[in-house]
Design an enzyme around this catalytic site. Structure first.
Site, PDB file in Angstrom:
ATOM      1  N   LYS A 218      74.324   0.540  23.164  1.00  0.00           N
ATOM      2  CA  LYS A 218      74.877  -0.778  23.469  1.00  0.00           C
ATOM      3  C   LYS A 218      74.444  -1.781  22.401  1.00  0.00           C
ATOM      4  O   LYS A 218      73.384  -1.615  21.804  1.00  0.00           O
ATOM      5  CB  LYS A 218      74.328  -1.267  24.820  1.00  0.00           C
ATOM      6  CG  LYS A 218      74.961  -0.607  26.024  1.00  0.00           C
ATOM      7  CD  LYS A 218      74.416  -1.218  27.306  1.00  0.00           C
ATOM      8  CE  LYS A 218      75.005  -0.540  28.517  1.00  0.00           C
ATOM      9  NZ  LYS A 218      76.450  -0.732  28.680  1.00  0.00           N
ATOM     10  N   ARG A 292      79.051   7.431  36.088  1.00  0.00           N
ATOM     11  CA  ARG A 292      79.938   8.411  36.739  1.00  0.00           C
ATOM     12  C   ARG A 292      79.397   9.833  36.582  1.00  0.00           C
ATOM     13  O   ARG A 292      79.659  10.697  37.412  1.00  0.00           O
ATOM     14  CB  ARG A 292      81.356   8.268  36.162  1.00  0.00           C
ATOM     15  CG  ARG A 292      81.459   8.523  34.681  1.00  0.00           C
ATOM     16  CD  ARG A 292      82.721   7.944  34.065  1.00  0.00           C
ATOM     17  NE  ARG A 292      82.620   6.508  33.793  1.00  0.00           N
ATOM     18  CZ  ARG A 292      83.580   5.772  33.282  1.00  0.00           C
ATOM     19  NH1 ARG A 292      84.748   6.309  32.985  1.00  0.00           N
ATOM     20  NH2 ARG A 292      83.402   4.485  33.057  1.00  0.00           N
TER      21      ARG A 292
HETATM   22  N1  BES Z   1      76.031  -0.004  33.437  1.00  0.00           N
HETATM   23  C1  BES Z   1      77.198  -0.144  32.659  1.00  0.00           C
HETATM   24  C2  BES Z   1      78.217  -1.102  33.276  1.00  0.00           C
HETATM   25  C3  BES Z   1      77.912  -2.567  33.140  1.00  0.00           C
HETATM   26  C4  BES Z   1      78.023  -3.209  31.939  1.00  0.00           C
HETATM   27  C5  BES Z   1      77.593  -3.291  34.266  1.00  0.00           C
HETATM   28  C6  BES Z   1      77.765  -4.576  31.863  1.00  0.00           C
HETATM   29  C7  BES Z   1      77.357  -4.657  34.193  1.00  0.00           C
HETATM   30  C8  BES Z   1      77.443  -5.290  32.976  1.00  0.00           C
HETATM   31  C9  BES Z   1      77.889   1.212  32.503  1.00  0.00           C
HETATM   32  O1  BES Z   1      77.055   2.302  32.439  1.00  0.00           O
HETATM   33  C10 BES Z   1      78.632   1.174  31.215  1.00  0.00           C
HETATM   34  O2  BES Z   1      78.023   1.080  30.200  1.00  0.00           O
HETATM   35  N2  BES Z   1      79.957   1.244  31.285  1.00  0.00           N
HETATM   36  C11 BES Z   1      80.780   1.181  30.134  1.00  0.00           C
HETATM   37  C12 BES Z   1      81.885   2.189  30.290  1.00  0.00           C
HETATM   38  C13 BES Z   1      82.698   2.404  29.050  1.00  0.00           C
HETATM   39  C14 BES Z   1      81.871   3.059  27.983  1.00  0.00           C
HETATM   40  C15 BES Z   1      83.888   3.262  29.404  1.00  0.00           C
HETATM   41  C16 BES Z   1      81.330  -0.239  30.024  1.00  0.00           C
HETATM   42  O3  BES Z   1      81.623  -0.846  31.057  1.00  0.00           O
HETATM   43  O4  BES Z   1      81.397  -0.743  28.905  1.00  0.00           O
HETATM   44 MN    MN Z   2      76.396   2.683  30.448  1.00  0.00          MN
END
Ligand code: BES
Ligand code: MN
Ligand code: ZN
Length: 435
Positions: A218, A292
């Protein structure tokens, strides 16, 4: 604030403006309640009597006003200062009487008792969420779950280790923890409040104690907030504590897959293919879509409890925050009556959800050239494709999914966990125990 009002027993009287009587809605009531309780906290009152509960609110009964007052008061005394060298100033307000003209009904009294348990559950959920990733590890969550089992005779906790998960074939869950030094855990809490024959409700909570994104790292800004990526797990623990305190007459199982998502030389790489406990294979195109991957194995595992209903709770997608903001949680279900029951419970508890479609039309977005599916569906409809991924593992039972990415915590000046969706879940279970 009026002082020494003649012919009134109270030392001080706080007047709260309510706006136009004709426009006095649930929202106006909640705004007035919050303003009133905040003003009380700022004064040095040790105890107060609140008469807002005596007002008529359109479409809401006494029980609703009582529930909201208890939750509001609990919110105002919540502190998370255990990691400050000097504790924050303790709240002065110790006692709040809720005024009502008539003798409260049995339902109103019950709402009062139950909501105190819900508020305690929310406080646990908030504190676990607010604790940093170096303290709130998978092992820490497991220890908390075991402690809940110790504190309540009605709860039995068990913790599976990585070698147990290996034996069960949880290749998807284990792929997420590969880059971490902290051992993953699979926690189950079994609450017995009804006869053995009654099939349980299973609550599955995402427990990523820190989400760096893994090799699909990230960006740095606000990454600290990914300590909140275990708020689904925390809401399961808070709800289990609340129903045990209430002694609800039904059976509920909590299942918590928990680990960290870290990059390292051993970490799962984009393109890696893993086999889930269900036998379905997954091409991991983005290691940041890890929620997931742990949930799918926990959902398959949940079948062993012969569930009546399974509900998973997860901070699953940033896209959900874009779609619904910080007001409603995203709701998906393969059963419309279950969706309606959850929406109604959210409305009752003022912890609302909004249903999104789970149509098969979205499923092809998860097709992979090399495995049974891929773990991402592209930018469009990101919340929906994440839910569609989970739907491939939940065909054997009634299931709902709550995406709480936008509702589990607040950012900025007010940064902190909200305790949601414990009120929704607790209300749903209260309603079920009644029927
Ligand atoms: N934990 C995150 C989702 C999230 C991001 C919750 C920001 C609250 C604030 C999750 O694991 C994630 O990183 N999801 C990705 C999915 C994508 C790579 C398809 C996302 O939402 O960017
Ligand atoms: Mn994630
Ligand atoms: Zn995550």
């Amino acid at each position: 604030m009026l002082h020494h009002v003649p012919d009134i027993a109270a030392d001080r009287v706080l007047l709260v403006g309510l706006g136009k009587a004709a426009e006095f809605s649930a929202k106006a009531f909640l705004d007035a309640l919050r303003a009133g309780v905040t003003a009380l906290q700022k004064s040095s009152c040790k105890d107060a009597a609140l008469y807002l509960t005596d007002l008529a609110v359109k479409d809401r009964d006494d029980a609703w006003k009582i529930r909201q007052s208890v939750l509001c008061a609990a919110e105002s005394v919540y502190r998370c200062d255990q990691l400050k060298s000097k504790p924050a100033e303790a709240p002065v307000l110790r006692k709040l009487l809720l005024g009502c003209a008539d003798k409260p009904s049995a339902t109103a009294q019950q709402a009062l008792d139950q909501t105190q348990a819900v508020a305690n559950g929310m406080a646990l959920t908030k504190t676990l969420g607010n604790l940093p990733g170096n303290i709130c590890t998978p092992g820490y969550l497991a220890a908390k779950a075991l402690a809940l089992g110790k504190a309540h005779k009605s709860i039995k906790t068990t913790v599976l280790e990585e070698k147990d998960m290996q034996k069960l074939g949880m290749g998807s869950l284990l792929s997420v923890t590969r880059g971490s030094e902290q051992p993953a855990k699979l926690i189950t809490l079994e609450y017995h409040g009804a006869g053995k024959k009654q099939k349980p409700v299973v609550l599955v909570g995402k427990g990523i104690t820190f989400d760096t994104g893994g090799i699909s790292l990230k960006p740095g800004a606000e990454m600290d907030e990914m300590k909140y990526d275990m708020c689904g797990a925390a809401s399961v623990l808070g709800t289990m504590q609340a129903i045990a305190e209430m002694g609800l007459k039904l059976n509920v199982v909590g299942v918590i897959p928990t680990c960290e998502n870290m990059p390292s030389g051993r970490a799962t790489k984009p393109g890696d293919i893993v086999t889930s406990m269900s036998g379905q294979t997954i091409e991991i195109l983005n290691t940041d879509a890890e929620g997931r991957l742990i949930l799918c194995d926990a959902l398959t595992y949940s079948k062993k409890f012969d569930p009546d209903t399974v509900i998973d709770i997860a901070t699953l997608t940033g896209a959900c925050v874009i779609a619904l903001g910080h007001v409603a949680s995203g709701l998906f279900s393969n059963d419309d009556s279950l969706a309606q029951e959850l929406l109604a419970a959210g409305e009752q508890a003022h912890d609302r959800a909004w249903q999104l479609p789970l149509w098969d039309d979205y499923q092809p977005l998860l097709d992979s050239n090399f495995a049974d599916m891929q773990n991402i569906g592209g930018r469009a409809g990101g919340t929906i494709t994440a839910a569609c991924f989970l739907a491939r593992f939940t065909k054997d039972y009634r299931w709902a999914h709550l995406d709480i990415a936008g509702t589990a915590w607040k950012s900025g000046k007010e940064k902190g966990a909200t305790g949601r969706p414990v009120p929704l879940l607790a209300q749903y279970l209260i309603n079920r125990a009644k029927n």
